[in-house]
Scaffold this active site. Structure first.
Site, PDB file in Angstrom:
ATOM      1  N   ASN A  46       0.873  -1.180   0.000  1.00 24.79           N
ATOM      2  CA  ASN A  46       0.000   0.000   0.000  1.00 24.79           C
ATOM      3  C   ASN A  46       0.906   1.224   0.000  1.00 24.79           C
ATOM      4  OD1 ASN A  46      -1.841   2.021   0.461  1.00 24.79           O
ATOM      5  ND2 ASN A  46      -2.149   1.519   2.626  1.00 24.79           N
ATOM      6  N   LYS A  60       0.146   4.283  -0.182  1.00 18.84           N
ATOM      7  CA  LYS A  60      -0.469   5.482   0.428  1.00 18.84           C
ATOM      8  C   LYS A  60      -0.225   6.687  -0.476  1.00 18.84           C
ATOM      9  CE  LYS A  60       0.387   3.426   4.881  1.00 18.84           C
ATOM     10  NZ  LYS A  60       0.165   3.520   6.292  1.00 18.84           N
ATOM     11  N   HIS A 120      -9.575   1.266   4.838  1.00 17.50           N
ATOM     12  CA  HIS A 120      -8.292   1.381   5.542  1.00 17.50           C
ATOM     13  C   HIS A 120      -8.481   2.304   6.749  1.00 17.50           C
ATOM     14  CE1 HIS A 120      -4.126   2.421   6.396  1.00 17.50           C
ATOM     15  NE2 HIS A 120      -3.775   1.343   5.705  1.00 17.50           N
ATOM     16  N   GLU A 165      -6.807   4.640   7.880  1.00 22.37           N
ATOM     17  CA  GLU A 165      -6.559   6.067   7.606  1.00 22.37           C
ATOM     18  C   GLU A 165      -7.782   6.705   6.941  1.00 22.37           C
ATOM     19  OE1 GLU A 165      -2.851   5.476   5.579  1.00 22.37           O
ATOM     20  OE2 GLU A 165      -1.959   4.853   7.471  1.00 22.37           O
ATOM     21  N   GLU A 197      -5.603  -4.992  10.561  1.00 17.74           N
ATOM     22  CA  GLU A 197      -4.546  -3.999  10.756  1.00 17.74           C
ATOM     23  C   GLU A 197      -4.803  -3.245  12.063  1.00 17.74           C
ATOM     24  OE1 GLU A 197      -2.592  -2.816   6.810  1.00 17.74           O
ATOM     25  OE2 GLU A 197      -4.356  -1.557   7.046  1.00 17.74           O
ATOM     26  N   GLY A 232       2.327   2.053  10.712  1.00 13.91           N
ATOM     27  CA  GLY A 232       3.280   3.150  10.556  1.00 13.91           C
ATOM     28  C   GLY A 232       3.970   3.556  11.852  1.00 13.91           C
ATOM     29  N   SER A 245       3.262  -2.374  10.343  1.00 15.97           N
ATOM     30  CA  SER A 245       4.717  -2.440  10.498  1.00 15.97           C
ATOM     31  C   SER A 245       5.313  -3.807  10.126  1.00 15.97           C
ATOM     32  CB  SER A 245       5.129  -2.011  11.906  1.00 15.97           C
ATOM     33  OG  SER A 245       4.722  -0.672  12.146  1.00 15.97           O
TER      34      SER A 245
HETATM   35  C1  PEP Z   1      -0.708  -0.029   5.737  1.00 14.35           C
HETATM   36  O1  PEP Z   1      -0.434   0.840   4.933  1.00 14.35           O
HETATM   37  O2  PEP Z   1      -1.783  -0.614   5.660  1.00 14.35           O
HETATM   38  C2  PEP Z   1       0.269  -0.362   6.782  1.00 14.35           C
HETATM   39  C3  PEP Z   1       0.067  -1.401   7.529  1.00 14.35           C
HETATM   40  O3  PEP Z   1       1.356   0.483   6.895  1.00 14.35           O
HETATM   41  P1  PEP Z   1       2.776   0.119   7.612  1.00 14.35           P
HETATM   42  O4  PEP Z   1       3.230  -1.181   7.034  1.00 14.35           O
HETATM   43  O5  PEP Z   1       3.669   1.256   7.259  1.00 14.35           O
HETATM   44  O6  PEP Z   1       2.513   0.013   9.087  1.00 14.35           O
END
Ligand code: PEP
Length: 245
Positions: A9, A11, A95, A97, A167, A173, A209
């Site tokens: 992803n 972003k 997601h 975010e 998630e 992040g 992460s």
């Molecule tokens: C994500 O973008 O869904 C995500 C889990 O980001 P990261 O791997 O940076 O934590």
């Protein structure tokens, strides 16, 4: 047997030329990988170019969001037929975010899932608890609500196309990965919430992460079927390591 998925992803990162460069470099490096699904989800403006580069490869392209109507006066939005028309085959829905900054709810997630399925886009449906909810012991309650409300009304044929991504918001992040045991516990719980006739076939990805250093132990867990990766998917080297965990 569930085929693992490693999804990147991106972003709101990369220019179009950086994205094209990434896709061009990635393609030959993973051409020999057939036992897992590889997916990149670039920003909207990059989809056409990335799809053009990857159309004859084993790397699929997905969008990070969509709107639920096919067309209309919805300034700034993009629909499932538009995503299909550039070559996308997957779409991330709900997601954290988008829930946190753009007001998405289980209700909008539900509408978006149906819009994606109507046009044969495979939805990656994201769920996950915040740190506060985890500390209040609400993780399972939150996940149950997100799954039940988000997927309300899906039939067996629909479920076969759904991918779930667990998630935990506190792990996205932040560099703080859920332990494989914490992730497995929630993945197993999610699988129990899914319709019995399809549960064993549905892929449940972990996100939060994920890095080359921790993917192997996460993927060793029986209910973890892949990773939805943000930060560590942005560099070709690191993404290839994740794909070839
Ligand atoms: C994500 O973008 O869904 C995500 C889990 O980001 P990261 O791997 O940076 O934590």
């Amino acid at each position: 047997m569930r085929k693992p998925i490693i999804a990147g992803n991106w972003k709101m990162y990369k220019t179009v030329s950086e994205a094209k460069d990434f896709a061009t470099k990635l393609k030959p490096l993973v051409a020999d990988v057939h036992d897992r699904t590889i997916l990149v989800c670039p920003p909207l403006t990059h989809l056409q170019d990335v799809c053009d580069i990857l159309c004859d490869s084993n790397v699929a392209v997905g969008a990070q969001n969509l709107f639920w109507e096919d067309e209309g006066a919805f300034t700034g939005e993009v629909s499932a037929p538009m995503l299909k028309s550039v070559g996308c085959t997957y779409v991330i829905i709900g997601h954290s975010e988008r829930r946190q900054y753009f007001g998405e709810t289980d209700g909008t997630v539900n509408k978006k899932i149906f819009a994606a399925l109507k046009h044969n886009l495979l939805p990656i449906v994201c769920v996950g608890e915040t740190l506060e909810q985890r500390e209040k012991n609400e993780t399972f309650k939150v996940i149950e609500r997100q799954i039940k409300e988000g997927t309300k009304g899906l039939g067996t044929g629909d479920w076969e196309k759904i991918i779930i991504a667990y998630e935990p918001v506190w792990a996205i992040g932040t560099g703080k990965t859920a332990t494989p045991e914490q992730a497995q516990e929630v993945h197993a719980y999610i699988r129990k919430l899914l319709p019995k006739d399809v549960a064993a076939n549905i892929r449940i990805l972990y996100g939060g992460s994920v890095k080359p250093e921790n993917i192997k132990e996460l993927m060793a867990k029986p209910d973890i079927d892949g990773g939805l990766v943000g930060g560590a998917s942005l560099k070709v080297d690191s993404f290839v390591k994740l794909i070839k965990y």
